[in-house]
Enzyme design. Structure first.
Site, PDB file in Angstrom:
ATOM      1  N   TYR A   1     106.682  70.179  83.815  1.00 49.76           N
ATOM      2  CA  TYR A   1     105.318  70.701  83.923  1.00 49.76           C
ATOM      3  C   TYR A   1     104.375  69.929  82.997  1.00 49.76           C
ATOM      4  O   TYR A   1     103.283  69.524  83.404  1.00 49.76           O
ATOM      5  CB  TYR A   1     105.323  72.187  83.559  1.00 49.76           C
ATOM      6  CG  TYR A   1     103.965  72.835  83.485  1.00 49.76           C
ATOM      7  CD1 TYR A   1     103.212  73.058  84.626  1.00 49.76           C
ATOM      8  CD2 TYR A   1     103.427  73.244  82.257  1.00 49.76           C
ATOM      9  CE1 TYR A   1     101.964  73.670  84.564  1.00 49.76           C
ATOM     10  CE2 TYR A   1     102.194  73.863  82.182  1.00 49.76           C
ATOM     11  CZ  TYR A   1     101.469  74.076  83.335  1.00 49.76           C
ATOM     12  OH  TYR A   1     100.242  74.675  83.263  1.00 49.76           O
TER      13      TYR A   1
ATOM     14  N   SER B   1      96.622  71.581  80.774  1.00 50.18           N
ATOM     15  CA  SER B   1      97.380  72.462  79.885  1.00 50.18           C
ATOM     16  C   SER B   1      97.626  71.744  78.568  1.00 50.18           C
ATOM     17  O   SER B   1      97.810  70.521  78.541  1.00 50.18           O
ATOM     18  CB  SER B   1      98.718  72.841  80.511  1.00 50.18           C
ATOM     19  OG  SER B   1      99.544  73.498  79.570  1.00 50.18           O
TER      20      SER B   1
END
Length: 248
Positions: free
Chosen positions: A157, A143
């Site tokens: 995250y 990501s």
């Protein structure tokens, strides 16, 4: 002999797009799901209707025994693995760093870091040329949060995806002479239901102004990049992390 692929978290979003495209290009696909069998079965049905081969396997990515059982199922059903896409992940609940509990960290790191590590370990046992395999390729779904940091929302995250990037680079160097390429893609703002499930259905619209291409990406655009990295066309590429983010 057809190539065999595992796509973790293949019942929706990017994983489902990868599974469909892989099957269309001739892979036998095993896609995993955690709880929503109906969604996983729908992806498999789409693939079979288009003439492809696929199975859905329930697997809990935070549990090593479940990962080992997944590999046994794929070995018995399709034969030796040749491609792996580590897509399953969890952002955890949104919150600032001082709201993140040990339980949240344990879950996020187990699914986003430990699981890909174990998935790669088991893939090596089947792919590595020095262990009788014919080689293969692995793509991790990272990501842009890994570089952007996730401040005020998902630092936990982002940190887990930073670890996944390090795993990608390290594994690529270690496995290069053993017939296995390891790369990653790093999606930015992609049209999935992740944001709605996090209670932020308008998040993409609010952030798209920071994207130089002035739009969000599609899961199909991510899938196309993943399949290219797995293909012989990328045969001299390993250890790279490809941003798919419209320039963000």
């Amino acid at each position: 002999m057809q190539d065999v692929m595992i796509v973790t978290g293949g019942s929706q979003g990017i994983g489902a797009a990868v599974a469909r495209l892989a099957a269309a290009r001739g892979y036998k696909v095993a896609l995993t799901y955690q709880s929503n069998q109906a969604m996983a079965d729908a992806v498999v049905a789409d693939i079979k209707a288009a003439g492809g081969t696929a199975i859905a396997v329930r697997a809990e990515m935070a549990d090593e025994a479940s990962i080992l059982a997944l590999y046994r199922t794929v070995d018995e059903t399709f034969g030796p693995l040749t491609a792996l896409v580590n897509n399953a992940g969890t952002p955890g609940p949104m919150g600032r760093i001082d709201t993140v509990t040990t339980a949240i960290l344990d879950t996020v790191l187990a699914v986003n870091v430990r699981a890909p590590f174990l998935m790669i370990r088991e893939a090596v046992a089947r792919m590595a040329t020095d262990r009788g395999g014919k080689g293969g390729a692995i793509v991790n779904i990272s990501s842009r949060a890994a570089e952007l940091g996730g401040a005020g929302e998902w630092i936990h995250y982002a940190a887990s995806k930073g670890a996944l990037d390090s795993l990608t680079v390290g594994a690529a160097k270690e496995l290069a002479t053993r017939g296995i390429r390891v790369n990653a893609v790093s999606p930015g703002l992609i049209q999935t239901d992740l944001h709605a499930r996090a209670g932020l259905p308008d998040r993409l619209n609010k952030l798209v102004g920071g994207v130089p291409m002035a739009r969000v990406g599609s899961v199909e655009e991510v899938a196309t990049a993943v399949l290219w990295l797995l293909s012989p066309e990328a045969s001299y590429i390993t250890g790279v992390i490809v941003p798919i983010s419209g320039g963000r």
